[in-house]
Motif scaffolding. Structure first.
Motif, PDB file in Angstrom:
ATOM      1  N   LEU A   4       0.834  -1.209   0.000  1.00  0.00           N
ATOM      2  CA  LEU A   4       0.000   0.000   0.000  1.00  0.00           C
ATOM      3  C   LEU A   4       0.867   1.257   0.000  1.00  0.00           C
ATOM      4  CD1 LEU A   4      -2.674  -1.104   2.642  1.00  0.00           C
ATOM      5  CD2 LEU A   4      -2.991  -0.962   0.162  1.00  0.00           C
ATOM      6  N   ALA A   5       1.915   1.247   0.823  1.00  0.00           N
ATOM      7  CA  ALA A   5       2.796   2.414   0.891  1.00  0.00           C
ATOM      8  C   ALA A   5       3.553   2.598  -0.422  1.00  0.00           C
ATOM      9  CB  ALA A   5       3.779   2.255   2.049  1.00  0.00           C
ATOM     10  N   THR A   6       3.947   1.499  -1.061  1.00  0.00           N
ATOM     11  CA  THR A   6       4.668   1.586  -2.324  1.00  0.00           C
ATOM     12  C   THR A   6       3.804   2.215  -3.406  1.00  0.00           C
ATOM     13  OG1 THR A   6       6.099  -0.289  -1.819  1.00  0.00           O
ATOM     14  CG2 THR A   6       5.735   0.204  -4.156  1.00  0.00           C
ATOM     15  N   VAL A   7       2.561   1.805  -3.488  1.00  0.00           N
ATOM     16  CA  VAL A   7       1.657   2.385  -4.487  1.00  0.00           C
ATOM     17  C   VAL A   7       1.511   3.885  -4.260  1.00  0.00           C
ATOM     18  CG1 VAL A   7      -0.729   2.422  -5.315  1.00  0.00           C
ATOM     19  CG2 VAL A   7       0.417   0.232  -4.903  1.00  0.00           C
ATOM     20  N   ALA A   8       1.374   4.290  -2.991  1.00  0.00           N
ATOM     21  CA  ALA A   8       1.246   5.721  -2.686  1.00  0.00           C
ATOM     22  C   ALA A   8       2.549   6.465  -2.976  1.00  0.00           C
ATOM     23  CB  ALA A   8       0.845   5.899  -1.220  1.00  0.00           C
ATOM     24  N   ALA A   9       3.680   5.846  -2.642  1.00  0.00           N
ATOM     25  CA  ALA A   9       4.979   6.503  -2.847  1.00  0.00           C
ATOM     26  C   ALA A   9       5.256   6.734  -4.327  1.00  0.00           C
ATOM     27  CB  ALA A   9       6.087   5.656  -2.234  1.00  0.00           C
ATOM     28  N   LEU A  10       4.935   5.765  -5.143  1.00  0.00           N
ATOM     29  CA  LEU A  10       5.269   5.837  -6.563  1.00  0.00           C
ATOM     30  C   LEU A  10       4.210   6.558  -7.394  1.00  0.00           C
ATOM     31  CD1 LEU A  10       6.747   2.241  -7.042  1.00  0.00           C
ATOM     32  CD2 LEU A  10       7.959   4.357  -6.514  1.00  0.00           C
ATOM     33  N   SER A  11       3.191   7.067  -6.739  1.00  0.00           N
ATOM     34  CA  SER A  11       2.144   7.794  -7.450  1.00  0.00           C
ATOM     35  C   SER A  11       2.594   9.222  -7.742  1.00  0.00           C
ATOM     36  CB  SER A  11       0.859   7.827  -6.618  1.00  0.00           C
ATOM     37  OG  SER A  11       1.022   8.699  -5.504  1.00  0.00           O
ATOM     38  N   PRO A  12       2.002   9.863  -8.753  1.00  0.00           N
ATOM     39  CA  PRO A  12       2.349  11.270  -9.033  1.00  0.00           C
ATOM     40  C   PRO A  12       2.133  12.179  -7.829  1.00  0.00           C
ATOM     41  CG  PRO A  12       1.097  10.329 -10.854  1.00  0.00           C
ATOM     42  CD  PRO A  12       1.053   9.318  -9.743  1.00  0.00           C
ATOM     43  N   GLU A  13       1.239  11.796  -6.934  1.00  0.00           N
ATOM     44  CA  GLU A  13       0.938  12.613  -5.757  1.00  0.00           C
ATOM     45  C   GLU A  13       2.158  12.794  -4.851  1.00  0.00           C
ATOM     46  OE1 GLU A  13      -2.463  12.730  -2.184  1.00  0.00           O
ATOM     47  OE2 GLU A  13      -2.398  11.066  -3.619  1.00  0.00           O
ATOM     48  N   SER A  14       3.113  11.868  -4.919  1.00  0.00           N
ATOM     49  CA  SER A  14       4.296  11.942  -4.055  1.00  0.00           C
ATOM     50  C   SER A  14       5.507  12.562  -4.746  1.00  0.00           C
ATOM     51  CB  SER A  14       4.666  10.544  -3.540  1.00  0.00           C
ATOM     52  OG  SER A  14       3.663  10.046  -2.668  1.00  0.00           O
ATOM     53  N   ASP A  15       5.362  12.960  -6.000  1.00  0.00           N
ATOM     54  CA  ASP A  15       6.515  13.498  -6.734  1.00  0.00           C
ATOM     55  C   ASP A  15       7.068  14.775  -6.093  1.00  0.00           C
ATOM     56  OD1 ASP A  15       6.414  11.431  -8.521  1.00  0.00           O
ATOM     57  OD2 ASP A  15       5.733  12.630 -10.230  1.00  0.00           O
ATOM     58  N   ALA A  16       6.188  15.670  -5.677  1.00  0.00           N
ATOM     59  CA  ALA A  16       6.656  16.932  -5.092  1.00  0.00           C
ATOM     60  C   ALA A  16       7.415  16.674  -3.788  1.00  0.00           C
ATOM     61  CB  ALA A  16       5.482  17.883  -4.858  1.00  0.00           C
ATOM     62  N   TRP A  17       6.913  15.724  -2.989  1.00  0.00           N
ATOM     63  CA  TRP A  17       7.616  15.368  -1.746  1.00  0.00           C
ATOM     64  C   TRP A  17       9.004  14.826  -2.060  1.00  0.00           C
ATOM     65  CZ3 TRP A  17      10.034  11.173   0.261  1.00  0.00           C
ATOM     66  CH2 TRP A  17      10.289  11.159   1.641  1.00  0.00           C
ATOM     67  N   LEU A  18       9.102  13.960  -3.056  1.00  0.00           N
ATOM     68  CA  LEU A  18      10.392  13.392  -3.427  1.00  0.00           C
ATOM     69  C   LEU A  18      11.356  14.478  -3.900  1.00  0.00           C
ATOM     70  CD1 LEU A  18      11.969  10.730  -3.735  1.00  0.00           C
ATOM     71  CD2 LEU A  18      11.073  10.582  -6.073  1.00  0.00           C
ATOM     72  N   ASP A  19      10.843  15.436  -4.652  1.00  0.00           N
ATOM     73  CA  ASP A  19      11.679  16.548  -5.108  1.00  0.00           C
ATOM     74  C   ASP A  19      12.157  17.399  -3.930  1.00  0.00           C
ATOM     75  OD1 ASP A  19      11.380  15.769  -7.745  1.00  0.00           O
ATOM     76  OD2 ASP A  19       9.708  17.128  -8.137  1.00  0.00           O
ATOM     77  N   ALA A  20      11.268  17.596  -2.953  1.00  0.00           N
ATOM     78  CA  ALA A  20      11.649  18.384  -1.776  1.00  0.00           C
ATOM     79  C   ALA A  20      12.714  17.671  -0.956  1.00  0.00           C
ATOM     80  CB  ALA A  20      10.414  18.671  -0.925  1.00  0.00           C
ATOM     81  N   GLN A  21      12.591  16.349  -0.841  1.00  0.00           N
ATOM     82  CA  GLN A  21      13.617  15.588  -0.129  1.00  0.00           C
ATOM     83  C   GLN A  21      14.947  15.663  -0.870  1.00  0.00           C
ATOM     84  OE1 GLN A  21      13.896  11.282   1.977  1.00  0.00           O
ATOM     85  NE2 GLN A  21      13.543  11.203  -0.216  1.00  0.00           N
ATOM     86  N   ALA A  22      14.897  15.575  -2.194  1.00  0.00           N
ATOM     87  CA  ALA A  22      16.125  15.646  -2.982  1.00  0.00           C
ATOM     88  C   ALA A  22      16.846  16.970  -2.760  1.00  0.00           C
ATOM     89  CB  ALA A  22      15.815  15.452  -4.462  1.00  0.00           C
ATOM     90  N   LEU A  23      16.095  18.055  -2.652  1.00  0.00           N
ATOM     91  CA  LEU A  23      16.715  19.356  -2.390  1.00  0.00           C
ATOM     92  C   LEU A  23      17.420  19.357  -1.036  1.00  0.00           C
ATOM     93  CD1 LEU A  23      13.962  21.842  -3.652  1.00  0.00           C
ATOM     94  CD2 LEU A  23      16.164  21.326  -4.740  1.00  0.00           C
ATOM     95  N   ALA A  24      16.777  18.770  -0.041  1.00  0.00           N
ATOM     96  CA  ALA A  24      17.389  18.717   1.297  1.00  0.00           C
ATOM     97  C   ALA A  24      18.674  17.890   1.274  1.00  0.00           C
ATOM     98  CB  ALA A  24      16.389  18.135   2.294  1.00  0.00           C
ATOM     99  N   ILE A  25      18.650  16.768   0.557  1.00  0.00           N
ATOM    100  CA  ILE A  25      19.832  15.912   0.502  1.00  0.00           C
ATOM    101  C   ILE A  25      20.933  16.563  -0.326  1.00  0.00           C
ATOM    102  CG2 ILE A  25      20.686  13.678  -0.270  1.00  0.00           C
ATOM    103  CD1 ILE A  25      17.811  12.621   0.457  1.00  0.00           C
ATOM    104  N   ASP A  26      20.556  17.240  -1.414  1.00  0.00           N
ATOM    105  CA  ASP A  26      21.549  17.992  -2.182  1.00  0.00           C
ATOM    106  C   ASP A  26      22.303  18.967  -1.285  1.00  0.00           C
ATOM    107  OD1 ASP A  26      20.882  16.763  -4.569  1.00  0.00           O
ATOM    108  OD2 ASP A  26      19.587  18.379  -5.261  1.00  0.00           O
ATOM    109  N   ALA A  27      21.545  19.679  -0.455  1.00  0.00           N
ATOM    110  CA  ALA A  27      22.168  20.655   0.436  1.00  0.00           C
ATOM    111  C   ALA A  27      23.112  19.971   1.419  1.00  0.00           C
ATOM    112  CB  ALA A  27      21.094  21.439   1.183  1.00  0.00           C
ATOM    113  N   ASN A  28      22.717  18.801   1.928  1.00  0.00           N
ATOM    114  CA  ASN A  28      23.572  18.101   2.880  1.00  0.00           C
ATOM    115  C   ASN A  28      24.824  17.508   2.239  1.00  0.00           C
ATOM    116  OD1 ASN A  28      22.177  18.695   5.176  1.00  0.00           O
ATOM    117  ND2 ASN A  28      21.262  16.672   5.450  1.00  0.00           N
ATOM    118  N   THR A  29      24.730  17.104   0.978  1.00  0.00           N
ATOM    119  CA  THR A  29      25.943  16.598   0.322  1.00  0.00           C
ATOM    120  C   THR A  29      26.998  17.692   0.209  1.00  0.00           C
ATOM    121  OG1 THR A  29      25.122  17.047  -1.919  1.00  0.00           O
ATOM    122  CG2 THR A  29      24.649  14.876  -1.001  1.00  0.00           C
ATOM    123  N   GLU A  30      26.543  18.908  -0.063  1.00  0.00           N
ATOM    124  CA  GLU A  30      27.483  20.030  -0.143  1.00  0.00           C
ATOM    125  C   GLU A  30      27.917  20.484   1.242  1.00  0.00           C
ATOM    126  OE1 GLU A  30      28.954  21.023  -2.893  1.00  0.00           O
ATOM    127  OE2 GLU A  30      27.821  19.385  -3.807  1.00  0.00           O
TER     128      GLU A  30
END
Length: 383
Positions: free
Chosen positions: A272-298
């Motif tokens: 159930l969580a996988t279906v929700a995670a991989l849905s378009p509805e979670s794309d913005a959250w994934l992008d926001a997490q990527a920004l946070a991780i990008d900042a931490n890598t630097e």
């Protein structure tokens, strides 16, 4: 405009019951395991809350929708259109690795791994009846790459398969499409099989592009399998769901031949969580997490330059793991031991990743910037 995701406060995180927060006392900063400190994507929380509220805690159906969800995600985010009809679910990526290997190798066959690499690879091969053969990544001076010449030699000498980590853990390397095509050609020429762990593929850094192995050529489709999961990118490891992917009729026949129990091991909440995670509805959250991780890598690069200038570090191409070489400080092959004992920071020990891991540590960057900062400042006191 998407803002970087914010990690939860430490006092809230310490209420969690996962391994990251239950393995050490509260005075230890835990950065050793690939768990992130962010709140769940809202679509995942909603799906799980709804399931609990209706008592939906039974057996996982054979087709919970995860395959179709992954096919849609891959088309949107990876530029690839896999056939959901050629997929099967299981509990996690390593389960999938073991079950596929059991079908494609004989007891005692050699399976190539490319260290430094995810430590469970070294356990999965013997669990499937094989023997690991290490062919280390090549350090180019600016990054890492597959040693195709040495892999060719291993296949020529009888290795029957290779476990590919794409993107690679712990280095965060995204393997180039040309290298993946060459690997597929080598495998097919020698009658070998490629099993590709692509669990970190949903999280490329900045403008990087992850190429799924099965997408690179017809040869890759014929000789390869991919195993994917939302568990790393969306922090769902405890819910147990992964997807085994084939791209040809021959490899799909192998997936179809796996015992039914292989799919029954999937957790319903994981599906159930996988279906929700991989849905378009979670794309913005994934992008926001990527920004946070990008900042931490630097941030990690900056902190090391300031506090541990002799450390070796290359920001990962994908994922949220930092691979740091501390060998110049003379803290031994396994500096994680001293770091835990004296600095009270838990990091993953480099030697566990095989050849090339001595003197290294791996740490998780999916945390608050202030947590990462305190961890490096504590370690720097050991200089």
């Amino acid at each position: 405009m998407i803002e970087p995701l914010r990690a939860l406060p430490l006092d809230e995180l310490r209420k969690r019951s996962s391994a990251k927060w239950r393995s050490y006392p509260d005075d230890v900063i835990p950065l050793f395991v690939a768990e992130t400190d962010y709140p769940l994507a809202p679509a995942i929380s909603a799906a799980l809350h709804e399931a609990v509220s209706r008592g939906d805690t039974g057996y996982t159906p054979a087709d919970p929708g995860a395959a179709v969800a992954y096919a849609s995600f891959a088309a949107r985010r990876l530029g690839w259109e896999p056939d959901p009809g050629r997929m099967r679910i299981t509990g996690d990526v390593i389960m999938g690795v073991v079950e596929i290997l059991r079908r494609i190798i004989e007891p005692g066959d050699r399976v190539v791994v490319t260290p430094p690499v995810y430590p469970p690879f070294f356990e999965a091969v013997p669990e499937a009846g094989g023997i690991t053969q290490s062919v280390p990544l090549r350090d180019t001076g600016g990054g890492w790459e597959l040693d195709l010449g040495a892999i060719d030699a291993a296949f020529r000498e009888g290795a029957r398969a290779i476990l590919l980590c794409n993107p690679h853990n712990p280095t965060g390397t995204i393997h180039a499409p040309d290298a993946l095509r060459a690997l597929a050609e080598l495998a097919e020429r020698h009658g070998a099989v490629v099993v590709s762990d692509e669990i970190h593929a949903p999280l490329p850094r900045r403008d990087n592009v992850v190429t799924p192995f099965l997408s690179v050529s017809d040869a890759a489709a014929r000789c390869g399998y991919a195993i994917v999961s939302a568990s790393k990118a969306f922090n769902l490891a405890g819910l147990k769901c992964a997807i085994m992917v084939a791209a040809s009729e021959g490899t799909h026949a192998v997936l179809r031949s796996l015992p039914e129990e292989v799919s029954w091991r999937t957790g319903l909440f994981g599906a159930l969580a996988t279906v929700a995670a991989l849905s378009p509805e979670s794309d913005a959250w994934l992008d926001a997490q990527a920004l946070a991780i990008d900042a931490n890598t630097e941030l990690l690069r900056t902190l090391l330059e300031e506090h541990l200038p002799d450390a070796g570090y290359r920001p990962p191409d994908a994922g949220y793991l930092g691979w740091v070489d501390l060998s110049r400080y003379g803290w031994g092959d396994a500096p994680a031991r001293r770091i835990l004992r004296e600095a009270r920071v838990a990091v993953h020990s480099g030697p566990a990743f095989g050849d090339g891991g001595a003197g290294h540590i791996r740490l998780t960057l999916g945390c608050a910037p202030e947590v990462l900062t305190e961890a490096i400042e504590r370690i720097a006191v050991l200089r």
